[in-house]
Design a protein around this motif. Structure first.
Motif, PDB file in Angstrom:
ATOM      1  N   ARG A   3     -45.908 -12.526  29.615  1.00 21.81           N
ATOM      2  CA  ARG A   3     -45.322 -12.393  28.286  1.00 21.81           C
ATOM      3  C   ARG A   3     -46.344 -12.104  27.206  1.00 21.81           C
ATOM      4  O   ARG A   3     -46.053 -11.462  26.222  1.00 21.81           O
ATOM      5  CB  ARG A   3     -44.545 -13.666  27.956  1.00 21.81           C
ATOM      6  N   ASP A   4     -47.564 -12.605  27.328  1.00 19.80           N
ATOM      7  CA  ASP A   4     -48.536 -12.430  26.250  1.00 19.80           C
ATOM      8  C   ASP A   4     -49.917 -12.227  26.854  1.00 19.80           C
ATOM      9  O   ASP A   4     -50.039 -11.856  28.008  1.00 19.80           O
ATOM     10  CB  ASP A   4     -48.478 -13.628  25.294  1.00 19.80           C
ATOM     11  N   ASP A  26     -45.180 -22.391  26.842  1.00 21.82           N
ATOM     12  CA  ASP A  26     -45.588 -21.035  27.197  1.00 21.82           C
ATOM     13  C   ASP A  26     -45.904 -20.872  28.687  1.00 21.82           C
ATOM     14  O   ASP A  26     -46.298 -19.793  29.121  1.00 21.82           O
ATOM     15  CB  ASP A  26     -46.807 -20.609  26.377  1.00 21.82           C
ATOM     16  N   HIS A  58     -45.395 -17.234  16.963  1.00 26.23           N
ATOM     17  CA  HIS A  58     -45.684 -16.013  17.736  1.00 26.23           C
ATOM     18  C   HIS A  58     -45.103 -16.174  19.137  1.00 26.23           C
ATOM     19  O   HIS A  58     -44.445 -15.284  19.657  1.00 26.23           O
ATOM     20  CB  HIS A  58     -47.185 -15.748  17.787  1.00 26.23           C
ATOM     21  N   THR A  59     -45.348 -17.322  19.744  1.00 26.39           N
ATOM     22  CA  THR A  59     -44.656 -17.770  20.953  1.00 26.39           C
ATOM     23  C   THR A  59     -44.231 -19.209  20.690  1.00 26.39           C
ATOM     24  O   THR A  59     -44.677 -19.828  19.720  1.00 26.39           O
ATOM     25  CB  THR A  59     -45.549 -17.718  22.212  1.00 26.39           C
ATOM     26  N   GLU A  60     -43.417 -19.762  21.565  1.00 25.89           N
ATOM     27  CA  GLU A  60     -42.959 -21.140  21.381  1.00 25.89           C
ATOM     28  C   GLU A  60     -44.115 -22.134  21.423  1.00 25.89           C
ATOM     29  O   GLU A  60     -44.087 -23.151  20.755  1.00 25.89           O
ATOM     30  CB  GLU A  60     -41.934 -21.503  22.451  1.00 25.89           C
ATOM     31  N   THR A  62     -47.536 -21.464  20.838  1.00 29.49           N
ATOM     32  CA  THR A  62     -48.796 -21.020  20.230  1.00 29.49           C
ATOM     33  C   THR A  62     -49.589 -22.221  19.723  1.00 29.49           C
ATOM     34  O   THR A  62     -49.046 -23.117  19.094  1.00 29.49           O
ATOM     35  CB  THR A  62     -48.545 -20.042  19.076  1.00 29.49           C
ATOM     36  N   LYS A  94     -42.951 -12.869  19.316  1.00 27.80           N
ATOM     37  CA  LYS A  94     -42.217 -13.023  20.562  1.00 27.80           C
ATOM     38  C   LYS A  94     -41.262 -14.218  20.543  1.00 27.80           C
ATOM     39  O   LYS A  94     -40.623 -14.517  21.534  1.00 27.80           O
ATOM     40  CB  LYS A  94     -43.204 -13.167  21.717  1.00 27.80           C
ATOM     41  N   TYR A  95     -41.195 -14.926  19.383  1.00 29.30           N
ATOM     42  CA  TYR A  95     -40.341 -16.120  19.344  1.00 29.30           C
ATOM     43  C   TYR A  95     -39.575 -16.218  18.030  1.00 29.30           C
ATOM     44  O   TYR A  95     -38.388 -15.991  17.999  1.00 29.30           O
ATOM     45  CB  TYR A  95     -41.187 -17.363  19.619  1.00 29.30           C
TER      46      TYR A  95
END
Length: 151
Positions: A3-4, A26, A58-60, A62, A94-95
């Motif tokens: 995903r990242d 993540d 940015h992501t859940e 981060t 992304k989140y």
């Protein structure tokens, strides 16, 4: 699918004989074997010198790394400086953009003079007050921009 930015995490860990740290939010199949999985809302301390600061958005999961002795905040993809100024690069989120803005707001309480991002330019603040003024203005602008998301 990764995903990242973790595609070569196992290779880097082997090369440098280091443990990997990832927030449990993540963790995916390809990162399930990381040595340390952070749980909860932090912050977490790694000894006296390093604090891991939660920064979801940015992501859940981060997380930023604060190196206290030099007052440096490593932000990864959370916050950066671009040609047009401070940015969270919404197009690559992304989140949740509103959660990312909230996470920038929470950074104000931490003492750092530098932001070292994963992308963009580093940022040096002359002092705690300048850092807070700049981050507060950024957050205010984003809250106004995304005001419908905060109802």
């Amino acid at each position: 699918m990764v995903r990242d930015d973790v595609a070569d995490h196992a290779k880097w860990a082997t090369r440098f004989s280091c443990d990997r740290i990832l927030h449990s939010e993540d963790v995916e199949i390809c990162t399930a074997d990381v040595e340390m999985k952070l749980e909860g809302n932090g912050p977490w301390s790694l000894g006296d010198d390093i604090m891991l600061v939660p920064a979801p958005g940015h992501t859940e999961g981060t997380v930023c790394l604060l190196y206290k002795p030099l007052k440096i905040l490593f932000t990864g993809d959370h916050l950066m400086m671009t040609e047009s100024g401070l940015s969270i690069m919404e197009m690559y989120n992304k989140y949740s953009v509103p959660k990312q803005v909230d996470s920038v707001q929470k950074l104000i309480q931490f003492d750092f003079d530098w932001i070292i991002p994963g992308h963009g330019w580093r940022i040096e603040f002359k002092d705690f007050q300048e850092k807070n003024t700049i981050l507060e203005a950024f957050v205010r602008e984003k809250y106004n921009q995304y005001s419908s998301s905060y109802k």
